[in-house]
Design a protein around this motif. Structure first.
Motif, PDB file in Angstrom:
ATOM      1  N   ALA A 150      19.760  57.230  64.707  1.00  0.00           N
ATOM      2  CA  ALA A 150      19.463  55.992  65.431  1.00  0.00           C
ATOM      3  C   ALA A 150      20.733  55.396  66.028  1.00  0.00           C
ATOM      4  O   ALA A 150      20.715  54.877  67.157  1.00  0.00           O
ATOM      5  CB  ALA A 150      18.795  54.989  64.492  1.00  0.00           C
ATOM      6  N   SER A 154      21.251  54.782  70.032  1.00  0.00           N
ATOM      7  CA  SER A 154      21.469  53.428  70.542  1.00  0.00           C
ATOM      8  C   SER A 154      22.564  53.391  71.596  1.00  0.00           C
ATOM      9  O   SER A 154      22.594  52.500  72.436  1.00  0.00           O
ATOM     10  CB  SER A 154      21.813  52.479  69.387  1.00  0.00           C
ATOM     11  OG  SER A 154      23.048  52.835  68.799  1.00  0.00           O
ATOM     12  N   MET A 163      16.756  50.488  68.752  1.00  0.00           N
ATOM     13  CA  MET A 163      17.538  51.481  68.036  1.00  0.00           C
ATOM     14  C   MET A 163      18.657  50.841  67.225  1.00  0.00           C
ATOM     15  O   MET A 163      18.987  51.281  66.125  1.00  0.00           O
ATOM     16  CB  MET A 163      18.112  52.509  69.012  1.00  0.00           C
ATOM     17  CG  MET A 163      17.093  53.518  69.492  1.00  0.00           C
ATOM     18  SD  MET A 163      16.413  54.471  68.101  1.00  0.00           S
ATOM     19  CE  MET A 163      14.982  55.224  68.887  1.00  0.00           C
TER      20      MET A 163
END
Length: 486
Positions: A150, A154, A163
């Motif tokens: 994640a 992001s 995210m």
């Protein structure tokens, strides 16, 4: 007989009547029926005209409804307001949907070879075969993997906060689970013991790939050192997984000791390096590369030894550095295999680290003599020649930050500096780690500082290297490193 005349309404009277009805204001204190129906009430008591016509009960009690309160009139307790710097953690217990988890796991499987190997299908499959079964059985390892994935995603979706929130959520859950596991860890032979070490090292990778600040990775590396030290006295349930984890640890620990050795338990690292006997090709590092990493740690330990006033003690330390330099200089180059690109990349990586480590030792020992400066620049040129053999698109570039910065700090020729910075920027375009961009800024600051202290760089003139000195500050960098070079 007088007839009554019927007056028909004229246009003017109709207009005036409608105007008069339009000017009647809506009652604010009518009966409940009219208020609920949003109709005008004539407020006749005990029953208004509208209720009488419709045979409805005319209720005038005020308890049946409550006055609406404007949102602007609602006051909140500011003592319970979430601080601005903690608002991103509000979603720490958010439970993502299964589709989100599948997306993150797929991203990890596709990109983890770029983060944790030097490339090649064999290394990729070996890495996933060792890690993914552990992630299936361990929620802690799964949370660490999801946080890493994640955090990387992001960077490619900066406009979306989803995210970023998921990264904080999984990282918070991983840290909570890790604290609980470490507090209850007692059985070193527990098959799940290496699961905890894997989780910590994945968090180290998370801090390197999604770098924010150095203070977040140092506790993870020290925790990994303590666990690796304990595991070195026990038999591994899965020897291949244990070897992979020790390999990852050697990478993180040795390179971090260069800039932040004062914050690490170096004596634990030395023991772990000595206990690692795997001579296989490795997933992240080749055999020769691991030997260079051992030398990097040796230099860091020599730099952190307490200062001795005895000239004999200082001379002994200098002799050890010269011995390490001779050992690195005497290693023969491994033969290149033209039919195996990954083998070529592994050889080049080992050569780049070998030359960078010699530069590291030389800048620690160098003086103002012209011969020393010329020897150092010859090493820089040798490094650049090897760097040209490694394509910028090779996954092996992912672990080149340390040698590029170490050689860049010693480089005097403008062409060499441009090539080093260009490779760092190309790597940032692929990995997007802030470590790479901040390493570029670090080199520019060092070069700017050197230009102020020594003037313009003129090839062939001696240069005094002030970032390392002997005496009480031997090995202590005057330039404070704000990042780890991973």
């Amino acid at each position: 007989m007088q007839r009554d005349t019927i007056k028909t309404p004229t246009k003017s009277t109709v207009g005036s009547a409608s105007k008069a009805s339009a000017t009647v204001k809506r009652s604010r204190s009518g009966c409940q029926q009219c208020r609920q129906r949003r109709r005008k009430c004539d407020e006749q008591h005990p029953s208004c005209s509208a209720c009488m016509q419709r045979n409805l009960p005319c209720d005038w009690s005020r308890e049946a409804s409550r006055a609406r309160v404007s949102n602007r009139q609602v006051q909140y307790n500011k003592e319970f307001e979430v601080p601005r710097d903690m608002r991103s953690l509000v979603t720490i217990f958010t439970v993502p949907t299964m589709s989100i988890k599948e997306k993150l796991l797929a991203h990890f499987c596709a990109n983890s070879p770029l983060w944790l190997t030097i490339g090649g299908d064999t290394r990729k499959s070996t890495l996933l075969d060792l890690i993914m079964p552990v992630a299936t059985r361990s929620q802690l390892v799964s949370d660490c993997i999801l946080a890493l994935a994640a955090g990387d995603l992001s960077k490619y979706e900066p406009s979306s906060s989803e995210m970023s929130n998921l990264t904080n959520s999984f990282y918070g859950q991983a840290m909570a689970g890790l604290r609980s596991t470490l507090n209850h860890e007692s059985d070193l032979c527990d098959p799940a013991g290496d699961d905890t070490l894997l989780a910590i090292l994945i968090l180290c990778a998370h801090e390197a790939v999604n770098f924010t600040e150095t203070d977040r990775i140092l506790p993870h590396i020290n925790a990994a050192a303590a666990i690796c030290y304990n595991r070195s006295y026990s038999m591994a349930t899965d020897s291949r997984l244990r070897g992979l984890l020790f390999e990852f640890f050697c990478y993180f620990f040795a390179l971090t000791s260069f800039s932040h050795g004062h914050a690490l338990h170096l004596y634990l690292g030395r023991h772990i390096f000595d206990s690692t006997t795997d001579d296989g090709p490795g997933i992240l590092l080749g055999r020769r590369c691991r030997e260079v990493f051992s030398c990097i740690l040796e230099v860091a330990m020599l730099a952190r030894q307490p200062y001795q006033t005895s000239p004999e003690a200082e001379q002994s330390r200098v002799d050890e550095l010269f011995l390490l330099k001779a050992q690195l200089s005497g290693w023969s180059s491994l033969p290149l295999q033209d039919d195996d690109i990954m083998a070529q990349d592994e050889h080049i990586i080992a050569e780049l680290y070998r030359v960078a480590c010699i530069v590291h030792i030389q800048t620690t020992l160098t003086s103002d003599h012209l011969d020393d400066s010329m020897e150092l620049q010859h090493l820089v040129a040798q490094f650049i020649s090897a760097l040209d053999l490694l394509p910028p698109s090779s996954p092996a570039n992912g672990i080149l930050c340390w040698p590029l910065v170490v050689v860049g700090m010693a480089a005097e020729v403008a062409t060499h500096r441009r090539l080093i910075v260009g490779r760092l920027r190309a790597m940032h375009g692929i990995w997007r780690s802030d470590i790479l961009s901040k390493s570029t800024d670090l080199l520019h600051r060092i070069w700017k500082r050197d230009k102020k202290t020594t003037g313009s760089c003129i090839q062939g003139t001696p240069r005094h290297y002030t970032h390392r000195t002997f005496g009480p500050d031997f090995g202590q960098e005057e330039f404070q490193y704000s990042l780890v070079l991973l």
